[in-house]
Design a protein around this motif. Structure first.
Motif, PDB file in Angstrom:
ATOM      1  N   PHE A  17       6.089  12.158 -10.061  1.00  0.00           N
ATOM      2  CA  PHE A  17       5.621  11.125  -9.115  1.00  0.00           C
ATOM      3  C   PHE A  17       4.305  11.579  -8.468  1.00  0.00           C
ATOM      4  CE2 PHE A  17       5.597   9.495  -4.647  1.00  0.00           C
ATOM      5  CZ  PHE A  17       5.384   8.163  -4.939  1.00  0.00           C
ATOM      6  N   GLN A  84       4.907   3.691  15.492  1.00  0.00           N
ATOM      7  CA  GLN A  84       4.335   3.262  14.210  1.00  0.00           C
ATOM      8  C   GLN A  84       4.346   4.373  13.160  1.00  0.00           C
ATOM      9  OE1 GLN A  84       2.644   0.161  13.675  1.00  0.00           O
ATOM     10  NE2 GLN A  84       1.757  -0.440  15.618  1.00  0.00           N
ATOM     11  N   TYR A  85       3.963   5.596  13.602  1.00  0.00           N
ATOM     12  CA  TYR A  85       3.645   6.619  12.604  1.00  0.00           C
ATOM     13  C   TYR A  85       4.578   7.823  12.549  1.00  0.00           C
ATOM     14  CZ  TYR A  85      -0.345   3.568  12.416  1.00  0.00           C
ATOM     15  OH  TYR A  85      -1.121   2.448  12.302  1.00  0.00           O
ATOM     16  N   ARG A  88       9.916   7.216  11.045  1.00  0.00           N
ATOM     17  CA  ARG A  88      10.690   7.565   9.842  1.00  0.00           C
ATOM     18  C   ARG A  88      11.008   9.053   9.811  1.00  0.00           C
ATOM     19  NH1 ARG A  88       7.210   4.080  10.877  1.00  0.00           N
ATOM     20  NH2 ARG A  88       5.652   5.256   9.740  1.00  0.00           N
ATOM     21  N   GLU A  95       8.614  10.919   6.193  1.00  0.00           N
ATOM     22  CA  GLU A  95       8.087   9.597   5.853  1.00  0.00           C
ATOM     23  C   GLU A  95       8.764   9.172   4.559  1.00  0.00           C
ATOM     24  OE1 GLU A  95       6.955   6.477   6.517  1.00  0.00           O
ATOM     25  OE2 GLU A  95       5.706   7.645   7.852  1.00  0.00           O
ATOM     26  N   GLN A 152      -2.629  -2.509   2.914  1.00  0.00           N
ATOM     27  CA  GLN A 152      -3.035  -1.117   2.765  1.00  0.00           C
ATOM     28  C   GLN A 152      -3.745  -0.896   1.437  1.00  0.00           C
ATOM     29  OE1 GLN A 152       0.688  -1.495   3.074  1.00  0.00           O
ATOM     30  NE2 GLN A 152       0.208  -1.952   5.206  1.00  0.00           N
ATOM     31  N   GLN A 165      -6.084   0.992   6.213  1.00  0.00           N
ATOM     32  CA  GLN A 165      -5.393  -0.242   6.575  1.00  0.00           C
ATOM     33  C   GLN A 165      -6.383  -1.404   6.558  1.00  0.00           C
ATOM     34  OE1 GLN A 165      -2.124  -0.340   9.387  1.00  0.00           O
ATOM     35  NE2 GLN A 165      -2.785   1.632  10.196  1.00  0.00           N
TER      36      GLN A 165
HETATM   37  C1  CLR Z   1       2.270  -0.487   7.869  1.00  0.00           C
HETATM   38  C2  CLR Z   1       1.773  -1.155   9.126  1.00  0.00           C
HETATM   39  C3  CLR Z   1       2.363  -0.480  10.365  1.00  0.00           C
HETATM   40  C4  CLR Z   1       2.024   0.993  10.369  1.00  0.00           C
HETATM   41  C5  CLR Z   1       2.414   1.670   9.078  1.00  0.00           C
HETATM   42  C6  CLR Z   1       3.101   2.821   9.124  1.00  0.00           C
HETATM   43  C7  CLR Z   1       3.474   3.614   7.941  1.00  0.00           C
HETATM   44  C8  CLR Z   1       2.784   3.189   6.641  1.00  0.00           C
HETATM   45  C9  CLR Z   1       2.786   1.650   6.579  1.00  0.00           C
HETATM   46  C10 CLR Z   1       1.979   1.036   7.781  1.00  0.00           C
HETATM   47  C11 CLR Z   1       2.282   1.152   5.215  1.00  0.00           C
HETATM   48  C12 CLR Z   1       3.007   1.788   4.026  1.00  0.00           C
HETATM   49  C13 CLR Z   1       2.962   3.315   4.069  1.00  0.00           C
HETATM   50  C14 CLR Z   1       3.567   3.723   5.418  1.00  0.00           C
HETATM   51  C15 CLR Z   1       3.750   5.213   5.285  1.00  0.00           C
HETATM   52  C16 CLR Z   1       4.133   5.424   3.816  1.00  0.00           C
HETATM   53  C17 CLR Z   1       3.929   4.070   3.112  1.00  0.00           C
HETATM   54  C18 CLR Z   1       1.528   3.798   3.892  1.00  0.00           C
HETATM   55  C19 CLR Z   1       0.475   1.247   7.614  1.00  0.00           C
HETATM   56  C20 CLR Z   1       3.516   4.227   1.628  1.00  0.00           C
HETATM   57  C21 CLR Z   1       3.371   2.915   0.875  1.00  0.00           C
HETATM   58  C22 CLR Z   1       4.592   4.998   0.848  1.00  0.00           C
HETATM   59  C23 CLR Z   1       4.127   6.357   0.443  1.00  0.00           C
HETATM   60  C24 CLR Z   1       5.151   7.021  -0.428  1.00  0.00           C
HETATM   61  C25 CLR Z   1       5.322   8.461  -0.044  1.00  0.00           C
HETATM   62  C26 CLR Z   1       6.044   8.632   1.282  1.00  0.00           C
HETATM   63  C27 CLR Z   1       6.000   9.188  -1.125  1.00  0.00           C
HETATM   64  O1  CLR Z   1       1.875  -1.109  11.536  1.00  0.00           O
END
Ligand code: CLR
Length: 384
Positions: A17, A84-85, A88, A95, A152, A165
């Motif tokens: 991956f 937001q960040y 998870r 994440e 994104q 974003q």
């Molecule tokens: C979406 C909008 C929200 C803030 C936000 C937080 C986490 C982000 C998400 C957004 C978009 C999707 C994202 C995620 C973190 C991981 C995920 C970028 C910007 C991606 C698609 C998955 C990555 C896979 C790895 C974790 C393996 O207000």
């Protein structure tokens, strides 16, 4: 450096991956990832992070001056970042890869009135390729709304995923005298680090802005742990009026931020947050996220990944069918069967109205360096 948390039987899958990320172009959502990194939550739920401090959202309206309100918007914004960040990581250990919403998917929520008015949330997935989520948050009593959309664009470099974003948000507050103030909010860049260990987390980079039509501009700079010094999740912000800085702030967006060169606390992200309330699944419509993904989520939660992936395929297949056959005459249906791609264009948005150029964005964007002068938007029409 962390410790490897990839389950033994998924190690090979994780390595391939990570390797496949190098060749990824723009959209991570459709990539297949090993089960241990999957989250049972759809991206349509994420806009709720904007309001997990509903008291700060409502408080914006209590600002007595333009500067007061601009400062309160900045405070509320910075206090949303932790949710937001880092949510998870806090809830699931790292994440994760959220469920990729289907076109038309919805999410509704509410923060009940505990003294400053009820706040409601309406979300719709308004595009599938590329994925775009539109949201509207409102506290009627306080007279504060947030209208925005989010997409994104991802790229891979030096072992981490970089996420730009797309989209922006507009906060509107009703002020005495029947007027309204608008604030244009730009969205931070993300770096997903810790991938090799199987425990990804987000760091914010570069800067974002909040521009008000009263002449106030907040600039926020983000910095993580550097090679030499620096704390993770740090920020520095300034509030300026017509180009002149009036106040500066610094700290971390996960804990405390202070007014620069003072002991005055400006942001405290450690205050408990209020999660959004959602109707029981039995009362939801078929398009609502938790009902739609119920079996997939259950599979992910219980480790029954085969069931999860079977249900996910079922949903994706049936939405494709729905897209082609809904809202169309027989002739249109024939044409659409020939050209599946056109189905997306026929799609009727349910809660939002597409505009090619957001008037608030157009008016305020020139105060932010390096962003386009116009951007499209999805304006809330109500639960029609
Ligand atoms: C979406 C909008 C929200 C803030 C936000 C937080 C986490 C982000 C998400 C957004 C978009 C999707 C994202 C995620 C973190 C991981 C995920 C970028 C910007 C991606 C698609 C998955 C990555 C896979 C790895 C974790 C393996 O207000």
């Amino acid at each position: 450096p962390g410790t490897d948390v990839v389950p033994t039987e998924q190690k090979a899958g994780w390595t391939s991956f990570i390797k496949s990320l190098a060749s990824m172009t723009g959209d991570l959502s459709s990539m297949t990832a090993p089960p241990f990194i999957l989250s049972p939550t759809s991206l349509t739920e994420f806009p709720a992070y904007w309001c997990e401090r509903p008291e700060l959202f409502a408080d914006i309206a209590t600002g007595r001056t333009e500067q007061d309100r601009a400062e309160k918007v900045l405070r509320w914004f910075i206090c949303t970042l932790k949710g937001q960040y880092t949510t998870r990581n806090e809830k699931m250990g790292s994440e994760k890869k959220p469920l990729n919403p289907v076109l038309g998917e919805e999410f509704f929520g509410v923060w009940p009135d505990v003294g400053f008015g009820e706040t409601t949330l309406s979300v719709e997935q308004v595009s599938h390729h590329p994925p775009i989520t539109a949201y509207f948050i409102q506290n009627k009593k306080a007279g504060v709304t947030l209208q925005g959309h989010s997409g994104q664009k991802t790229s891979f470099s030096a072992g981490s995923i970089n996420v730009k974003q797309n989209g922006h948000a507009v906060l509107t507050v009703a002020v005495p005298g029947g007027k309204k103030e608008n604030f244009l909010i730009t969205l931070p860049k993300l770096q997903i680090q810790g991938l090799v260990w199987g425990s990804p987390y987000i760091e914010l980079t570069d800067s974002t802005a909040i521009v008000s039509d009263t002449g106030f501009v907040a600039n926020i700079d983000y910095k993580g742990k550097g090679w030499v010094s620096g704390k993770a999740h740090s920020y520095k912000a300034t509030l300026a009026h017509n180009g002149k800085t009036v106040r500066s702030y610094e700290g971390t967006w996960t804990a405390i931020g202070k007014v620069a060169k003072s002991d005055e606390i400006f942001t405290d992200a450690t205050v408990p947050k209020t999660e959004v309330s959602v109707k029981p699944i039995e009362e939801q419509n078929d398009w609502e996220s938790r009902k739609l993904w119920r079996a997939t989520a259950q599979g992910i939660r219980t480790g029954d990944y085969e069931a999860a992936s079977r249900d996910k395929s079922r949903i994706e297949a049936s939405i494709k069918f729905y897209l082609i056959f809904s809202n169309s005459t027989q002739n249109e249906q024939r044409q659409m069967r020939k050209d599946e791609a056109s189905a997306g264009n026929q799609w009727q948005l349910k809660l939002f109205q597409y505009v090619e150029s957001d008037p608030v964005y157009k008016k305020l964007a020139s105060h932010v360096k390096g962003i386009p002068s116009e951007e499209d938007a999805y304006i809330f029409r109500g639960n029609a």
